[in-house]
Design a protein around this motif. Structure first.
Motif, mmCIF file in Angstrom:
data_model
loop_
_atom_site.group_PDB
_atom_site.id
_atom_site.type_symbol
_atom_site.label_atom_id
_atom_site.label_comp_id
_atom_site.label_asym_id
_atom_site.label_seq_id
_atom_site.Cartn_x
_atom_site.Cartn_y
_atom_site.Cartn_z
ATOM 1 N N SER A 55 0.840 -1.217 0.000
ATOM 2 C CA SER A 55 0.000 0.000 0.000
ATOM 3 C C SER A 55 0.867 1.256 0.000
ATOM 4 O O SER A 55 2.065 1.198 0.330
ATOM 5 C CB SER A 55 -0.926 0.031 1.227
ATOM 6 O OG SER A 55 -0.196 0.327 2.394
ATOM 7 N N GLY A 56 0.226 2.373 -0.338
ATOM 8 C CA GLY A 56 0.928 3.649 -0.254
ATOM 9 C C GLY A 56 1.341 3.927 1.182
ATOM 10 O O GLY A 56 2.425 4.451 1.445
ATOM 11 N N THR A 57 0.470 3.569 2.118
ATOM 12 C CA THR A 57 0.781 3.759 3.541
ATOM 13 C C THR A 57 2.015 2.953 3.934
ATOM 14 O O THR A 57 2.902 3.441 4.638
ATOM 15 C CB THR A 57 -0.416 3.317 4.413
ATOM 16 O OG1 THR A 57 -1.588 3.963 3.913
ATOM 17 C CG2 THR A 57 -0.216 3.667 5.868
ATOM 18 N N LEU A 60 5.083 4.663 2.698
ATOM 19 C CA LEU A 60 5.442 5.789 3.575
ATOM 20 C C LEU A 60 6.054 5.278 4.883
ATOM 21 O O LEU A 60 7.044 5.812 5.380
ATOM 22 C CB LEU A 60 4.192 6.623 3.892
ATOM 23 C CG LEU A 60 3.617 7.471 2.756
ATOM 24 C CD1 LEU A 60 2.195 7.923 3.091
ATOM 25 C CD2 LEU A 60 4.497 8.701 2.501
ATOM 26 N N THR A 85 -4.417 16.491 4.490
ATOM 27 C CA THR A 85 -3.925 15.324 3.763
ATOM 28 C C THR A 85 -4.703 14.123 4.256
ATOM 29 O O THR A 85 -5.444 14.198 5.240
ATOM 30 C CB THR A 85 -2.416 15.099 3.975
ATOM 31 O OG1 THR A 85 -2.001 13.928 3.230
ATOM 32 C CG2 THR A 85 -2.042 14.869 5.431
ATOM 33 N N ALA A 88 -3.158 8.823 6.552
ATOM 34 C CA ALA A 88 -1.980 7.944 6.486
ATOM 35 C C ALA A 88 -0.676 8.734 6.624
ATOM 36 O O ALA A 88 0.298 8.238 7.209
ATOM 37 C CB ALA A 88 -1.978 7.163 5.175
ATOM 38 N N THR A 89 -0.653 9.966 6.093
ATOM 39 C CA THR A 89 0.588 10.757 6.131
ATOM 40 C C THR A 89 1.006 11.007 7.579
ATOM 41 O O THR A 89 2.192 10.914 7.919
ATOM 42 C CB THR A 89 0.385 12.122 5.414
ATOM 43 O OG1 THR A 89 -0.431 11.942 4.277
ATOM 44 C CG2 THR A 89 1.712 12.729 4.997
ATOM 45 N N VAL A 131 2.903 16.735 0.523
ATOM 46 C CA VAL A 131 1.930 15.847 -0.140
ATOM 47 C C VAL A 131 1.518 16.473 -1.477
ATOM 48 O O VAL A 131 1.157 17.650 -1.531
ATOM 49 C CB VAL A 131 0.688 15.645 0.751
ATOM 50 C CG1 VAL A 131 -0.320 14.722 0.066
ATOM 51 C CG2 VAL A 131 1.097 15.061 2.100
ATOM 52 N N ASP A 157 4.903 12.458 -0.325
ATOM 53 C CA ASP A 157 3.695 11.635 -0.339
ATOM 54 C C ASP A 157 3.007 11.914 -1.673
ATOM 55 O O ASP A 157 2.292 12.897 -1.845
ATOM 56 C CB ASP A 157 2.776 11.969 0.834
ATOM 57 C CG ASP A 157 1.515 11.097 0.848
ATOM 58 O OD1 ASP A 157 1.192 10.530 -0.210
ATOM 59 O OD2 ASP A 157 0.863 11.016 1.900
ATOM 60 N N CYS A 159 0.960 9.762 -3.159
ATOM 61 C CA CYS A 159 -0.069 8.719 -3.297
ATOM 62 C C CYS A 159 -1.211 9.172 -4.204
ATOM 63 O O CYS A 159 -1.960 8.341 -4.713
ATOM 64 C CB CYS A 159 -0.594 8.327 -1.918
ATOM 65 S SG CYS A 159 0.608 7.322 -1.022
ATOM 66 N N GLU A 160 -1.377 10.483 -4.395
ATOM 67 C CA GLU A 160 -2.464 10.966 -5.253
ATOM 68 C C GLU A 160 -1.946 11.495 -6.599
ATOM 69 O O GLU A 160 -2.725 12.073 -7.363
ATOM 70 C CB GLU A 160 -3.245 12.069 -4.515
ATOM 71 C CG GLU A 160 -3.891 11.552 -3.245
ATOM 72 C CD GLU A 160 -4.847 12.542 -2.603
ATOM 73 O OE1 GLU A 160 -5.006 13.660 -3.104
ATOM 74 O OE2 GLU A 160 -5.448 12.156 -1.582
ATOM 75 N N SER A 181 0.619 5.301 -4.442
ATOM 76 C CA SER A 181 -0.405 4.305 -4.094
ATOM 77 C C SER A 181 -1.076 3.757 -5.347
ATOM 78 O O SER A 181 -1.310 4.495 -6.305
ATOM 79 C CB SER A 181 -1.473 4.952 -3.208
ATOM 80 O OG SER A 181 -2.576 4.081 -3.042
ATOM 81 N N TYR A 183 -3.984 1.985 -4.818
ATOM 82 C CA TYR A 183 -5.287 1.620 -4.253
ATOM 83 C C TYR A 183 -6.403 1.922 -5.255
ATOM 84 O O TYR A 183 -6.219 2.720 -6.181
ATOM 85 C CB TYR A 183 -5.494 2.425 -2.954
ATOM 86 C CG TYR A 183 -6.753 2.058 -2.212
ATOM 87 C CD1 TYR A 183 -6.945 0.764 -1.739
ATOM 88 C CD2 TYR A 183 -7.750 3.006 -2.001
ATOM 89 C CE1 TYR A 183 -8.109 0.429 -1.075
ATOM 90 C CE2 TYR A 183 -8.920 2.666 -1.330
ATOM 91 C CZ TYR A 183 -9.093 1.374 -0.878
ATOM 92 O OH TYR A 183 -10.246 1.035 -0.231
ATOM 93 N N HIS A 186 -7.271 5.202 -7.597
ATOM 94 C CA HIS A 186 -6.082 6.034 -7.794
ATOM 95 C C HIS A 186 -5.712 6.028 -9.288
ATOM 96 O O HIS A 186 -6.498 5.605 -10.126
ATOM 97 C CB HIS A 186 -4.939 5.524 -6.910
ATOM 98 C CG HIS A 186 -5.106 5.948 -5.473
ATOM 99 N ND1 HIS A 186 -4.128 6.577 -4.754
ATOM 100 C CD2 HIS A 186 -6.164 5.856 -4.640
ATOM 101 C CE1 HIS A 186 -4.563 6.852 -3.546
ATOM 102 N NE2 HIS A 186 -5.803 6.410 -3.451
ATOM 103 N N GLY A 193 -1.628 -1.619 -3.235
ATOM 104 C CA GLY A 193 -0.243 -1.539 -3.698
ATOM 105 C C GLY A 193 0.391 -0.197 -3.428
ATOM 106 O O GLY A 193 -0.275 0.831 -3.426
HETATM 107 C C1 PLP Z 1 -2.294 11.588 0.342
HETATM 108 C C2 PLP Z 1 -2.383 10.115 0.617
HETATM 109 N N1 PLP Z 1 -1.414 9.510 1.317
HETATM 110 C C3 PLP Z 1 -1.445 8.192 1.568
HETATM 111 C C4 PLP Z 1 -2.470 7.396 1.128
HETATM 112 C C5 PLP Z 1 -2.477 5.946 1.474
HETATM 113 O O1 PLP Z 1 -2.440 5.087 0.366
HETATM 114 P P1 PLP Z 1 -2.998 3.591 0.518
HETATM 115 O O2 PLP Z 1 -4.476 3.670 0.606
HETATM 116 O O3 PLP Z 1 -2.501 2.895 -0.710
HETATM 117 O O4 PLP Z 1 -2.397 3.049 1.757
HETATM 118 C C6 PLP Z 1 -3.513 7.970 0.400
HETATM 119 C C7 PLP Z 1 -4.627 7.129 -0.062
HETATM 120 O O5 PLP Z 1 -5.659 7.505 -0.490
HETATM 121 C C8 PLP Z 1 -3.483 9.369 0.134
HETATM 122 O O6 PLP Z 1 -4.477 9.971 -0.533
#
Ligand code: PLP
Length: 394
Positions: A55-57, A60, A85, A88-89, A131, A157, A159-160, A181, A183, A186, A193
């Motif tokens: 995952s993106g999380t 990070l 944000t 997760a950040t 971000v 970050d 992820c977007e 990310s 997810y 996305h 992922g």
């Molecule tokens: C700014 C930001 N950071 C982190 C994430 C986390 O990504 P993931 O859902 O793949 O863990 C997201 C997910 O939407 C996000 O928008």
């Protein structure tokens, strides 16, 4: 009536063929498709290495953990995070036993406001996590300068945001690490992922190890002993269950890599379509902005925008009336990523210390902008917004 969704997942022939290849070969764990995805994704973002995770999380989390271990940062050290944000950040900072210090965002572009950054830095600050929100790169050209001046590490970050540039450099290539990310909803959609990009071989190896329980890097994939014999094989056999760090089980499978790889050839077209959709929405909503009902999203002159979504801010009232109105008409909305007033952070910071975030918490939301929407979907958003604003109180 079809829903005008905030995200899309479209299956093409290449995705089907690659998924079938995984099923036919029976190779499900990290293997040739994952490696190919890492190689191509890194190259597309002008980076030497990419490390996949689930995952993106997770990306990070391992990026911050790896930097913390390599630099010897302490528990309680501080990391700068924007006040708007996805949770997760901030969560990965807490999971790494560090302190997220919020920096209020810019009221027009919604990224970490450069003017607020320096006053948030203390002798305990070790890193910042700008971000790239909603598809637009943060102002890395300035943030990078501040980071260098104060000796801070930078984790983007992203992820977007994927594939686009700021001041001529791709997202993910500015900081020590960039985290993406895959997810649902996305830009590359594999269900789950994450991808971490870097130019630093030591950091890449450390992150790959942490994704794999903290395992000795000599044996990450089941074919790392292929073709070895004698001393080389003995070395792998004795070290393959040796763990150098307290890691995580954040691995991904070849199935997600197959889905993502199958979309990679189409990234230019996808970004172009999203940019066209955003321009169409802005054109249709411009009269409402002129009359002071709405704030439309803006693109910085030195940045490209990937338009993962289309953010709007209500200027005369909070967002709930319009969000309900749109949802009742089959148009999906989401709140503009509230962070400061989340119940899980109660007592950690004072929401009133971040006035721009407070304003966006009350008034900001987004609608879809993706390649699965056609002109009639976009017209539905525009018409519903006009109807709502024309009937609401001045
Ligand atoms: C700014 C930001 N950071 C982190 C994430 C986390 O990504 P993931 O859902 O793949 O863990 C997201 C997910 O939407 C996000 O928008």
């Amino acid at each position: 009536m079809d829903t005008v969704s905030v995200g899309t997942f479209e299956v093409n022939e290449q995705m089907r063929e690659l998924v079938e290849r995984v099923l036919d070969t029976g190779r499900i764990s990290y293997g040739p498709l994952s490696r190919e995805l890492e190689r191509r994704f890194a190259a597309l973002h002008d980076c030497k290495f990419a490390v996949l995770s689930n995952s993106g999380t997770s990306s990070l989390q391992v990026a911050l953990q790896a930097l913390k271990e390599l630099h010897g940062w302490q528990d309680g050290d501080e990391v700068l995070v924007p006040s708007v944000t996805f949770v997760a950040t901030a969560n990965v900072v807490l999971h790494n036993r560090m302190i997220p210090v919020l920096v209020d965002v810019d009221p027009q572009y919604y990224d970490m406001a450069v003017d607020n950054v320096e006053q948030a830095i203390t002798p305990d600050t070790r890193a910042m996590i700008p971000v790239h929100l909603f598809g637009q790169p943060a102002q890395m050209i300035y943030l990078d300068q501040v980071a260098q001046q104060y000796g801070l590490a930078v984790i983007e970050d992203s992820c977007e945001t994927m594939f686009v540039s700021h001041a001529g450099h791709k997202v993910g290539s500015w900081g020590d690490v960039g985290c993406f990310s895959m997810y649902a909803a996305h830009l590359l959609t594999a269900g789950v992922g994450g991808i971490a990009t870097t130019d630093d071989p030591e950091l890449a190896a450390k992150m790959r190890s942490i994704v794999n329980h903290g395992r000795d890097g000599i044996y990450i994939s089941i074919d790392d002993d292929e073709g070895l014999d004698g001393e080389g094989l003995r070395e792998v056999i004795t070290r393959r269950l040796s763990f150098e760090t307290v890691g995580h089980s954040y691995r991904i499978t070849e199935l997600e890599a197959a889905l993502a790889l199958g979309q990679l050839d189409d990234w230019r077209e996808m970004i172009r379509t999203r940019q066209g959709n955003a321009a169409y929405l802005s054109d249709g909503l411009k009269p409402l902005a002129r009359e002071g009902y709405l704030q439309l999203p803006k693109t910085r002159r030195d940045s490209e925008h990937a338009w993962m979504m289309y953010p709007l801010v209500m200027l005369r009232e909070d967002k709930w009336g319009v969000c309900n109105y749109l949802e009742e008409r089959g148009i999906e909305t989401r709140e503009m990523l509230r962070l400061t007033d989340q119940p899980c952070y109660q007592g950690l910071w004072k929401p009133t210390d971040y006035p721009v975030a407070e304003w966006l918490n009350q008034r900001g939301f987004y609608v879809g902008c993706h390649q699965g929407l056609d002109e009639s979907d976009l017209d539905r958003i525009i018409e519903a917004m006009h109807e709502y604003c024309e009937t609401c109180n001045d």
